[in-house]
Design a protein around this motif. Structure first.
Motif: not given
Length: 260
Positions: A29-30, A156-159, A165-169
């Motif tokens: 995921e990262t 290419s992706e906005k999820n 979940e991975i801490g990017s927000r």
């Protein structure tokens, strides 16, 4: 984000070696494949750095070693893997002075890895995603120049579920924190119920109510403050507190004497 990509592209161009920092809990995921493609296209050397390795088991690490080559497992928090990481970089550079770019998703620990290599805090760090906004250059040991970069997601992706979940927000900025907390509960029921010491009955909304009451996270009138608990739950997940308790539990079970 376009400006961030410009910085990343320039970093790849100027670097001899690129460290791709990932979260050991969520390596796929990262893993930013767009960045990998750019590195391969420019014929630059790559080293996968799986941070937060203290939050996964030895068995999980052994499986990942077969998948990511070359790779180094480190834990900045536990100060594990510094010498091995430095040795791996020097091996790729053949001991020559070189510039090392550090790339990855937001909040995987890029700045922390730089401080780890430097031996002291020189790159600014934060638990909050998106803290590094520009490029930072840091002189490290053995004639290494390190370049820190802002975290970049794929074009290419906005999820958003994945980013949370991975801490990017940042959980503080989530408009509907309950939704994301319930998604985590549904996906990782055992991990989360163990951490909050509350049985999960298959209803994530009820689980949030029970935990809020248990932790005395209440609004006026004694009503469970579910949004506040949900943000805290997402934060606990992102910083590794939930996984840390899992590893502690596994360690205790291994230390228990076996019955004859």
């Amino acid at each position: 984000m376009v400006n961030f990509w410009r910085i990343v592209n320039d970093t790849i161009f100027r670097s001899d070696i690129l460290l791709l920092v990932m979260d050991s809990r969520f390596p796929e995921e990262t893993r930013n494949r767009e960045i990998e493609m750019k590195i391969v296209r420019d014929k630059k050397k790559i080293l996968y750095v799986l941070n937060k390795s203290d939050l996964v088991t030895i068995e999980e690490i052994e499986k990942l070693k077969k998948k990511f080559k070359p790779c180094v497992f480190v834990s900045v928090k536990k100060k594990f893997g510094q010498k091995l990481l430095l040795h791996s970089i020097l091996e790729l550079s053949r001991g020559e002075p070189c510039t090392v770019g550090v790339l990855g998703f937001p909040n995987v620990g890029k700045s922390s890895v730089i401080n780890f290599l430097r031996g002291k805090a020189v790159a600014k760090v934060s638990n909050q995603a998106g803290y590094t906004r520009g490029r930072q250059r840091v002189r490290a040991k053995r004639k290494l120049m390190l370049i820190d970069t802002p975290g970049v997601l794929e074009f290419s992706e906005k999820n958003i579920d994945r980013e949370v979940e991975i801490g990017s927000r940042n959980p503080k900025h989530l408009k509907e924190p309950e939704y994301f907390a319930m998604r985590l509960i549904e996906k990782y029921p055992n991990l989360i119920s163990d951490y909050y010491e509350t049985e999960y009955n298959g209803e994530p909304d009820e689980f949030l109510d029970i935990v809020a009451k248990k932790k005395n996270i209440l609004s006026k009138g004694g009503i469970p403050d579910v949004p506040r608990l949900s943000r805290q739950m997402v934060f606990d997940w992102q910083v590794g507190a939930i996984h840390e308790k899992r590893i502690e539990k596994l360690s205790k079970n291994k230390d228990k004497p076996h019955e004859q």
